[in-house]
Motif scaffolding. Sequence first.
Motif, PDB file in Angstrom:
ATOM      1  N   ALA A  16       0.829  -1.212   0.000  1.00  0.00           N
ATOM      2  CA  ALA A  16       0.000   0.000   0.000  1.00  0.00           C
ATOM      3  C   ALA A  16       0.859   1.256   0.000  1.00  0.00           C
ATOM      4  N   ALA A  17       1.977   1.235   0.749  1.00  0.00           N
ATOM      5  CA  ALA A  17       2.847   2.413   0.787  1.00  0.00           C
ATOM      6  C   ALA A  17       3.488   2.673  -0.568  1.00  0.00           C
ATOM      7  N   LEU A  18       3.917   1.621  -1.262  1.00  0.00           N
ATOM      8  CA  LEU A  18       4.539   1.795  -2.578  1.00  0.00           C
ATOM      9  C   LEU A  18       3.534   2.290  -3.605  1.00  0.00           C
ATOM     10  N   VAL A  19       2.324   1.751  -3.568  1.00  0.00           N
ATOM     11  CA  VAL A  19       1.296   2.204  -4.512  1.00  0.00           C
ATOM     12  C   VAL A  19       0.942   3.665  -4.257  1.00  0.00           C
ATOM     13  N   SER A  29       9.004   8.778 -14.062  1.00  0.00           N
ATOM     14  CA  SER A  29      10.008   7.725 -13.852  1.00  0.00           C
ATOM     15  C   SER A  29       9.958   7.211 -12.421  1.00  0.00           C
ATOM     16  N   GLU A  30       9.858   8.134 -11.457  1.00  0.00           N
ATOM     17  CA  GLU A  30       9.767   7.713 -10.057  1.00  0.00           C
ATOM     18  C   GLU A  30       8.480   6.944  -9.795  1.00  0.00           C
ATOM     19  N   ALA A  31       7.386   7.358 -10.448  1.00  0.00           N
ATOM     20  CA  ALA A  31       6.125   6.640 -10.289  1.00  0.00           C
ATOM     21  C   ALA A  31       6.239   5.221 -10.823  1.00  0.00           C
ATOM     22  N   ARG A  81       1.362   9.426  -5.858  1.00  0.00           N
ATOM     23  CA  ARG A  81       1.804  10.802  -5.594  1.00  0.00           C
ATOM     24  C   ARG A  81       2.809  11.273  -6.648  1.00  0.00           C
ATOM     25  N   GLU A  82       3.759  10.405  -6.998  1.00  0.00           N
ATOM     26  CA  GLU A  82       4.758  10.790  -7.999  1.00  0.00           C
ATOM     27  C   GLU A  82       4.110  11.015  -9.364  1.00  0.00           C
TER      28      GLU A  82
END
Length: 413
Positions: free
Chosen positions: A41-44, A57-59, A49-50
Amino acid sequence: MRARLASILLVFVSASPAWAQDSHTVSPDAIDEATRESEFAALVAKGDRERAAGRLSEAAMSYAAAMKVRRDPVVEGRLGVLMVRDRPAQAAELLHDALKRANTTNAERQAFFNAYEAVRARGAWVDVVISHAGARVTLDGDPRNKAGLSAFSMFVLTGEHELRASLDGHADDARMFRVVPRKDLRIELTLKPRPMFDDGELRLLTREKRSPPAEALKELGHARASDAPTFTKQEDPFGYEDPKPAEKPAEKRWSIGGGPVVVLGVASWMPAVGIVAGGSYRPNEYVSFGLEGRAAWLTTGVGGEPISAMTAGGIASVCGHYRWAFGCAIGHLGVITVQSSGDSFKSRSDTGVMPGIGARLGARFVLARSFALQGAVDLLGLSSGVRVGVEGRVISETPPLMVATSIVGTWEL
């Protein structure tokens, strides 16, 4: 006071076993699952947000990290949208899965569909069927189907490709194929067991006469080697040496071909049309040597006058090949002839020898086992240009440059 405190303590102690009996212990598996879900959940959330901030690219990196924790069709779709430009083949597979399984809003589903349609315009799906499971499969040298399935699908970009399957103890099977946008294909690969002998010939064992050492003859009581006993293969299986197989000569590839040619720069920049024919020798898959002759005639008069022109000559080439493309260094030795008509001018014919060097770029497509079609563009620098004049005025002047394009069918011998 002491009596009241004792009674309260007695009630607490009597209630403690019941409280302990109702408590539950959390299993380690549940803790690990909760940790993974929290990380996912934190990575998604970070990827969302990115993406909203325009840092694509960060997303994409955050979504890809989330996919390593666990697969999710919605996240696959979001990652596929971001990969459309740089990795369209992987984007197509992610978006295809997302459109089938993702439970999301209509707006996001429409975004997945639009991205998928954009990728579909750049390639097609290829269904691969292999005769044996566990085979190693490569597409243009890159591994595919790491799971070793006997049937799978993959999205392939437009162009020429090679698909190859291999399995221990079996002969490789390879297919050259061309992908056209939105034209899905089905390719079947059959792996056949290798024969016992690679050259396909039965090797017969022959008897070899050998003389035992003199010391061994003396020990056995034989004065000469001719007195020594001889044995059959059954009696002395180690008395023979297997003959060494003959080495197969390297395969040499000759080819001949011919076709139409269009030349620019034959005393004019109007096209001259003719034919080209020649042959080549290809000692390996990367290098070839060629020799050809060509002739072309100008389709109109030079400078609008009744003056004709033609060129004829020979070309030697040294080419380098990679898959379907090739490039060559070429040398030219030929002539350009300009001839005036007797109806309007005094009949006259001028011929100039034009040596030159240049380069060739082209593509070659194999259509059958021994037939191929190739197209090429030549650029030649000549020793001199051509100037044509009538009654003291110049009607045409070309620099020392000749450009030609040809389409040639070749047959391998």
